[in-house]
Design a protein around this motif. Structure first.
Motif, PDB file in Angstrom:
ATOM      1  N   LEU A  78       0.925  -1.053  -0.082  1.00  0.00           N
ATOM      2  CA  LEU A  78      -0.048  -0.029   0.124  1.00  0.00           C
ATOM      3  C   LEU A  78       0.961   1.246  -0.120  1.00  0.00           C
ATOM      4  O   LEU A  78       0.578   2.282  -0.712  1.00  0.00           O
ATOM      5  CB  LEU A  78      -0.787  -0.244   1.271  1.00  0.00           C
ATOM      6  CG  LEU A  78      -2.008  -1.272   1.152  1.00  0.00           C
ATOM      7  CD1 LEU A  78      -2.868  -1.267   2.604  1.00  0.00           C
ATOM      8  CD2 LEU A  78      -2.790  -1.310   0.086  1.00  0.00           C
ATOM      9  N   LEU A  81       2.043   1.468  -3.607  1.00  0.00           N
ATOM     10  CA  LEU A  81       1.100   2.255  -4.316  1.00  0.00           C
ATOM     11  C   LEU A  81       0.951   3.552  -4.271  1.00  0.00           C
ATOM     12  O   LEU A  81       0.438   4.344  -5.148  1.00  0.00           O
ATOM     13  CB  LEU A  81      -0.245   1.444  -3.989  1.00  0.00           C
ATOM     14  CG  LEU A  81      -0.287   0.197  -4.779  1.00  0.00           C
ATOM     15  CD1 LEU A  81      -1.865  -0.383  -4.460  1.00  0.00           C
ATOM     16  CD2 LEU A  81      -0.140   0.202  -6.437  1.00  0.00           C
ATOM     17  N   GLY A  82       1.244   4.202  -2.677  1.00  0.00           N
ATOM     18  CA  GLY A  82       1.051   5.508  -2.722  1.00  0.00           C
ATOM     19  C   GLY A  82       1.859   6.302  -3.466  1.00  0.00           C
ATOM     20  O   GLY A  82       1.728   7.375  -4.316  1.00  0.00           O
ATOM     21  N   GLY A  85       1.059   5.760  -7.058  1.00  0.00           N
ATOM     22  CA  GLY A  85      -0.131   6.564  -7.483  1.00  0.00           C
ATOM     23  C   GLY A  85       0.359   8.229  -7.703  1.00  0.00           C
ATOM     24  O   GLY A  85      -0.336   8.654  -8.643  1.00  0.00           O
ATOM     25  N   VAL A 104      -4.726  10.080  -3.771  1.00  0.00           N
ATOM     26  CA  VAL A 104      -3.847   8.884  -3.806  1.00  0.00           C
ATOM     27  C   VAL A 104      -4.215   8.235  -2.486  1.00  0.00           C
ATOM     28  O   VAL A 104      -4.697   7.049  -2.273  1.00  0.00           O
ATOM     29  CB  VAL A 104      -2.508   9.145  -3.960  1.00  0.00           C
ATOM     30  CG1 VAL A 104      -1.567   7.922  -3.643  1.00  0.00           C
ATOM     31  CG2 VAL A 104      -2.106   9.473  -5.585  1.00  0.00           C
ATOM     32  N   PRO A 105      -4.061   8.618  -1.183  1.00  0.00           N
ATOM     33  CA  PRO A 105      -4.462   8.301   0.122  1.00  0.00           C
ATOM     34  C   PRO A 105      -5.648   7.953   0.224  1.00  0.00           C
ATOM     35  O   PRO A 105      -6.131   6.645   0.650  1.00  0.00           O
ATOM     36  CB  PRO A 105      -4.215   9.331   1.015  1.00  0.00           C
ATOM     37  CG  PRO A 105      -3.273  10.293   0.431  1.00  0.00           C
ATOM     38  CD  PRO A 105      -3.670  10.253  -1.207  1.00  0.00           C
ATOM     39  N   VAL A 108      -5.862   4.456  -2.172  1.00  0.00           N
ATOM     40  CA  VAL A 108      -5.273   3.412  -1.384  1.00  0.00           C
ATOM     41  C   VAL A 108      -6.057   2.996  -0.192  1.00  0.00           C
ATOM     42  O   VAL A 108      -6.230   1.681   0.060  1.00  0.00           O
ATOM     43  CB  VAL A 108      -3.860   3.754  -0.844  1.00  0.00           C
ATOM     44  CG1 VAL A 108      -3.226   2.969  -0.101  1.00  0.00           C
ATOM     45  CG2 VAL A 108      -2.809   4.173  -2.071  1.00  0.00           C
ATOM     46  N   ALA A 235      -5.121   4.661   4.166  1.00  0.00           N
ATOM     47  CA  ALA A 235      -4.554   5.819   3.658  1.00  0.00           C
ATOM     48  C   ALA A 235      -3.293   6.380   4.173  1.00  0.00           C
ATOM     49  O   ALA A 235      -2.591   7.089   3.426  1.00  0.00           O
ATOM     50  CB  ALA A 235      -5.867   6.642   4.263  1.00  0.00           C
ATOM     51  N   GLY A 238      -0.410   5.056   2.085  1.00  0.00           N
ATOM     52  CA  GLY A 238      -0.467   5.733   0.756  1.00  0.00           C
ATOM     53  C   GLY A 238       0.136   7.307   0.913  1.00  0.00           C
ATOM     54  O   GLY A 238       0.742   7.478   0.252  1.00  0.00           O
TER      55      GLY A 238
END
Length: 340
Positions: A78, A81-82, A85, A104-105, A108, A235, A238
């Motif tokens: 995650l 991905l942050g 993202g 983004v957060p 995610v 979050a 992220g």
């Protein structure tokens, strides 16, 4: 009688060792400050900024591990991905960096909710190794999905001009982006504490942990609240990824690297302790930056060239974890008996 005497002796030995270690650490820091004052201050500032990012990652992990009892290895995915993202939003979709800090957060966090509802909700109360294996599988899926979308080469994205400068502080300067990172992370940490310990929502979460059946009997929707906690933890991961990616870029190794650091921070701070995760994150962040400077300053004072070791900062977190667990097995602020 003998057992009680042995326990008192062990506790006394640990207390003595802790005091000796504290005195030695202060002495080494003072030597470093005297030998290399400017470099020490610069690294201290950088370590605080880095530590706030680590604390943000670990805080999300601590919420999930401490409150839900799930060893969430996917937390590193995650975080990754942050970062990716933010690259997608800023570099590929040409949206402002400020938009990435929000979009983004949330995205995610929603992915974390999907993960919690579809997989992890079935594992609450099970053997922790089952959750670890399940989340490791999810982590591998996330990593391969990132490889398919963004490739395996390191990537970076630009930040607004206002974040590219620096602000003078004392002996040195702090990059504006790092200063913003510290401010954002501080707000999130304070907000999380207030939510969990100063609101009815946090009270109901803790009630559900103590006695889920009774909490549900009086009308508290525990599954929904646990899902909200998982959203918040995801979050945070992220958001930490966005902030770290903006500063140093990203590649496919950062998920594994930072989830290991997050687990180290949670263990050092004490499993289940929000405050412990923050303190531990700062301690390790500062240690990573300041530790090599301390060793080199000691080498300068003693004339021992062997102390000028490159790359020592990468092992500092694990040294800190080893020392803390030797002195205090449950971590700095962990509950008694949890790790002992």
């Amino acid at each position: 009688m003998a057992t009680a005497t042995l326990e008192r002796f062990t506790l006394g030995s640990r207390s003595t060792a802790a005091r000796a270690l504290l005195v030695l650490t202060i002495a080494l820091l003072l030597v470093t400050l005297a030998v290399r004052p400017r470099l020490f201050v610069q690294n201290l500032i950088g370590g605080i900024a880095y530590g706030m990012v680590l604390a943000l990652i670990a805080l999300g992990l601590a919420l999930i591990l401490g409150l839900l009892g799930v060893v969430n290895f996917a937390h590193g995915g995650l975080f990754m991905l942050g970062a990716y993202g933010a690259y997608e939003v800023v570099a590929l979709q040409a949206l402002p960096f400020w938009a990435a800090l929000v979009i983004v957060p949330v995205a995610v966090g929603l992915l974390g909710v999907a993960m919690e509802v579809s997989v992890l909700r079935r594992l609450y109360g099970e053997n922790p190794i089952i959750g670890l294996l399940a989340t490791f599988g999810i982590f591998v899926m996330i990593e391969e999905a990132a490889r398919a979308r963004w490739g395996g080469t390191p990537l970076t994205f630009g930040v607004p001009p206002v974040l590219r400068g620096s602000v003078p502080i004392g002996f040195g300067q702090i990059a504006t982006l790092r200063l913003v990172t510290v401010l954002i992370a501080s707000l999130i940490i304070v907000g999380t504490y207030l939510l969990m310990y100063r609101t009815d929502f946090g009270l109901t979460i803790r009630a559900g942990l103590q006695d889920r059946e009774m909490a549900e009997f009086i009308g508290i929707d525990i599954p929904t609240r646990f899902t909200i906690v998982f959203f918040l933890g995801a979050a945070m991961a992220g958001l930490a990824g966005v902030l770290r990616g903006a500063e140093v870029g990203m590649d496919l190794t950062i998920g594994f690297e930072y989830v290991l650091l997050a687990f180290v921070i949670v263990i050092v701070g004490g499993v289940g302790s929000i405050f412990g995760s923050v303190v531990s994150g700062l301690l390790i962040g500062i240690g990573v930056f300041v530790g090599p400077t301390v060793v080199r300053a000691l080498g300068t004072v003693t004339g021992i060239e062997a102390l000028n070791v490159s790359g020592i900062g990468s092992v500092v977190p694990y040294i800190i974890m080893l020392v803390v667990l030797l002195v205090r097995p449950r971590g700095l602020f962990g509950e008694e008996g949890l790790l002992e």
